[in-house]
Design an enzyme around this catalytic site. Structure first.
Site, PDB file in Angstrom:
ATOM      1  N   GLU A 144       0.944   7.128  -0.732  1.00 17.20           N
ATOM      2  CA  GLU A 144       1.398   7.501  -2.374  1.00 17.20           C
ATOM      3  C   GLU A 144       1.159   8.771  -2.783  1.00 17.20           C
ATOM      4  OE1 GLU A 144      -0.776   4.894  -4.845  1.00 17.20           O
ATOM      5  OE2 GLU A 144       0.517   3.159  -4.675  1.00 17.20           O
ATOM      6  N   GLU A 304       3.187  -2.368  -0.665  1.00 17.19           N
ATOM      7  CA  GLU A 304       2.014  -3.057  -1.498  1.00 17.19           C
ATOM      8  C   GLU A 304       2.492  -3.818  -2.722  1.00 17.19           C
ATOM      9  OE1 GLU A 304      -0.890   0.100  -2.644  1.00 17.19           O
ATOM     10  OE2 GLU A 304      -1.000   1.018  -0.633  1.00 17.19           O
TER      11      GLU A 304
HETATM   12  C1  GLA Z   1      -2.457   2.234  -4.863  1.00 20.45           C
HETATM   13  C2  GLA Z   1      -2.802   2.713  -3.336  1.00 20.45           C
HETATM   14  C3  GLA Z   1      -3.682   1.732  -2.586  1.00 20.45           C
HETATM   15  C4  GLA Z   1      -4.787   1.123  -3.443  1.00 20.45           C
HETATM   16  C5  GLA Z   1      -3.829   0.538  -4.849  1.00 20.45           C
HETATM   17  C6  GLA Z   1      -5.127  -0.221  -5.441  1.00 20.45           C
HETATM   18  O1  GLA Z   1      -1.107   1.644  -4.628  1.00 20.45           O
HETATM   19  O2  GLA Z   1      -1.828   2.942  -2.717  1.00 20.45           O
HETATM   20  O3  GLA Z   1      -4.575   2.375  -1.512  1.00 20.45           O
HETATM   21  O4  GLA Z   1      -5.388   1.993  -3.888  1.00 20.45           O
HETATM   22  O5  GLA Z   1      -3.368   1.275  -5.444  1.00 20.45           O
HETATM   23  O6  GLA Z   1      -5.555   0.596  -6.424  1.00 20.45           O
END
Ligand code: GLA
Ligand code: ZN
Length: 665
Positions: A144, A304
């Site tokens: 991210e 995700e």
């Molecule tokens: C983000 C991150 C993950 C995790 C999730 C949940 O999407 O990419 O590593 O931290 O949030 O908080």
């Protein structure tokens, strides 16, 4: 066979003797891929140059023996303490000039050369080690990018890089002074070396400088990602490279970043614990999918996908039975070829102890596991068939990071948000079951029956001409309030009325306006009066006709929405922010004018979306609510999954297909 479902897995959080149980359970669930290691730098390099990849190799091999492939993440969003000890200058500096310390994640300056060297050493070792590993198929760079970097980094290394970036852009300081309008408040510079990063001021900031700063930060992140991508490409020519985006998040220009990647991935948390409502409305989630598809104009992965309650210190709400499946299939309906659930199992340690996964803390399969298993077994065969297919919308909404930056810097109205404004128009089409693409303004627009370009705030002659050509050749274009206000340097344009040259194709002039600060206005459209918000352009007709008029204030009875024929095309101008009802009726009007295809009719909360390839078109009907719903399709499809056509159980996902020549298969 393609890869369509997976989980985010952290074997390093668990005893090794649990791994095989996990692999077995994953295999039974239908998992084909895991993403691992994106935060495990310390475990892989506990001391400088001392690499320990054995544990990861073991996990990869074990999963591979269960038919599960691996995407490896580079752990560069979490440099370990020994790196910070060796090079404390890696820690980022915020706008207050404070150091952000070790103990969370994203504690790194992305321009810092010492950090780049650590990355070079580590990513080289990791990529060489896994290049020939039969279990590994690809890489996720960092995690991210841009997340938590909101007001970072103001350090001297970033300052130097920013100065170089500006010098390259402007050539000499006089050009910069002009572009930034530094005559105001004595902000002139004698040399690039006087320019700082935007540390907190006594009061105010220069909007032109801030626009350059945001673009610089985006370029820096792309460069940071490229640093790793180049190493991986060299060492692992057979692996793909992707990155997990965050929908409309705007710290990095995702179109630019996409150029480095084989495909884009996205992270989706519709019921995140930070949200003010139980979960995002389905039209908003759908718009996120469409913009993500647009970043590279190709199918993508969800790296995700929320699988359970979200939570750090506080928690979000439970995911209803069936709701996770509806979210996952919404991603697929909009162009995702693979959905990876976050996370496999809720962990017992660290900041994200309450971020729930497919398995809870107990590690025992429960309702979420059973739901995922059923979903995967049902849809995997269909996804094999539809792999690579794409939605083919007739409508495009223009999206731009620069417009977003400029309106973040000066929102004009305190509650005006660029992305929300796009979503207001998006919703109109979504509810009418008319699919939408997001495009950039300079893209080829000729394939679209209708292009909606809200808030074309920054304007340049090329974009102006591009829109004019599109309309001249028969295109239908919607423009809105705050169009043509500023030049590309974020300076107000002068010596002409709004919306500038585009006034010619709109057939209007806007010499005056009203910021509806503490009040609502209204607009009469057709037979009804609708509330409007935030803004009212006071429009003089110069050839256009009014199709909506204001119902309030001193401009009552004057045009609020206009329509103008220009050469072979047509342009509408909306001088205000329409309410949900007004957007709905306006969309209906535009759908008729532009002969747009609706997939069907259904109440709010029921989604329809198609993907197609050369021969077939798949239609998804998704109930995003906990109630039963009735719907109707405008086309002849064969049902592939679902109980009963025209009826939906709570959160039911139905899948249909037709061949492209209209007959059912
Ligand atoms: C983000 C991150 C993950 C995790 C999730 C949940 O999407 O990419 O590593 O931290 O949030 O908080
Ligand atoms: Zn820095």
């Amino acid at each position: 066979m393609g890869i369509h479902f997976g989980v985010d897995y952290y074997p390093e959080h668990w005893d090794k003797d649990r791994w095989e149980t996990d692999a077995k359970l994953m295999q039974e669930m239908g998992v084909q891929v895991v993403r691992m290691a994106e935060f495990s730098w310390f475990k892989m390099e506990p001391k400088k140059g001392e690499f320990h990849f054995e544990w990861l190799e073991e996990a990869v091999a074990l999963l591979d023996s269960y038919g599960i492939k691996t995407v490896l993440g580079t752990p560069t969003a979490a440099p370990p303490a020994w790196i910070i000890e060796e090079n404390p200058e890696i820690l980022p500096i915020d706008m207050q000039g404070r150091v952000r310390h070790f103990g969370g994640r994203h504690h790194d300056c992305q321009s810092n050369s010492a950090y780049r060297e650590h990355i070079r050493r580590f990513v080289t070792a990791m990529s060489q080690r896994f290049a020939e590993n039969p279990g590994v198929i690809g890489w996720q760079i960092d995690n991210e990018l841009g997340n938590s970097h909101g007001d970072l980094c103001m350090c001297n290394s970033c300052k130097k890089r920013y100065q170089e970036w500006l010098e390259k852009k402007y050539g000499n300081i006089e050009m910069l002074n002009e572009a930034w309008g530094t005559a105001f408040w004595s902000q002139g510079y004698n040399s690039f070396s006087q320019i700082g990063t935007p540390l907190i001021t006594a009061v105010g900031e220069n909007p032109s400088a801030m626009l350059d700063w945001k673009c610089f930060c985006s370029d820096l992140i792309v460069d940071f990602a490229k640093w790793q991508a180049d190493i991986i490409r060299e060492n692992c020519p057979n692996h793909f490279i992707t990155h997990n985006y965050m929908c409309f998040d705007n710290k990095v220009n995702y179109y630019d970043l996409g150029e480095l990647l084989d495909f884009v991935s996205n992270d989706i948390y519709p019921a995140g614990n930070w949200q003010k409502q139980p979960h995002q409305p389905d039209y908003e989630m759908a718009s996120c999918q469409d913009v993500v598809r647009g970043y590279k104009k190709q199918p993508y992965w969800v790296m995700e996908q929320q699988a359970g309650i979200a939570g750090w210190g506080t928690m979000g709400r439970a995911v209803d039975p069936g709701q996770m499946s509806a979210w996952a299939m919404q991603s697929v309906a909009h162009g995702a070829d693979c959905v990876v659930f976050f996370r496999w199992r809720a962990c017992a340690m660290g900041t994200e102890q309450y971020w729930h996964g497919i398995l809870g803390h107990s590690g025992r399969p429960g309702r979420t596991y059973e739901e995922a298993k059923k979903l995967i077994h049902t849809f995997t065969p269909h996804m094999d068939e539809m792999q690579g297919s794409m939605p083919a919308p007739e409508v495009a909404i223009v999206h731009s990071f620069r417009q977003n930056y400029a309106l973040d810097i000066q929102p004009n109205h305190p509650d005006l948000h660029y992305v929300e404004e796009l979503q207001i128009y998006y919703r109109g089409f979504y509810e009418k079951k008319i699919p939408v693409d997001f495009v950039q303004g300079m893209d080829d627009l000729s394939g679209y029956k209708l292009v909606v370009a809200p808030l074309q705030y920054l304007m340049n002659p090329e974009l102006e001409q591009h829109y004019m050509d599109y309309v001249a050749q028969g295109g239908h274009l919607v423009l809105t309030m705050r169009t043509g206000v500023k030049d590309e340097h974020n300076l107000c344009m002068i010596d002409r009325e709004l919306p500038g040259k585009l006034g010619d194709i709109c057939g209007i002039e806007v010499a005056d306006y009203d910021c509806l600060f503490e009040k609502e206005g209204s607009v009469l459209f057709g037979k009804n009066e609708y509330p409007v918000e935030k803004w009212a352009d006071i429009i003089t007709l110069k050839g256009a006709k009014a199709i909506g008029e204001y119902g309030t204030s001193f401009y009552k009875g004057t045009p609020a929405i206009t329509e103008n024929g220009y050469e072979k095309g047509k342009v509408w101008y909306v001088g205000t922010e329409p309410s949900k009802e007004l957007v709905s009726d306006l969309t209906e009007y535009l759908a008729k004018e532009c002969e747009l295809t609706k997939l069907g009719s259904a109440p709010e909360g029921v989604e329809m979306m198609t993907r197609e390839n050369a021969g077939q078109c798949w239609l998804f009907v998704i109930n995003h609510t906990e109630e039963e719903k009735v719907y109707h399709l405008y086309g002849n499809y064969k049902m592939l999954e679902g109980e009963k056509q025209d009826f939906l159980k709570p959160y039911e996902v139905q899948l249909f297909v037709r061949n492209k020549y209209g007959r059912t298969n």
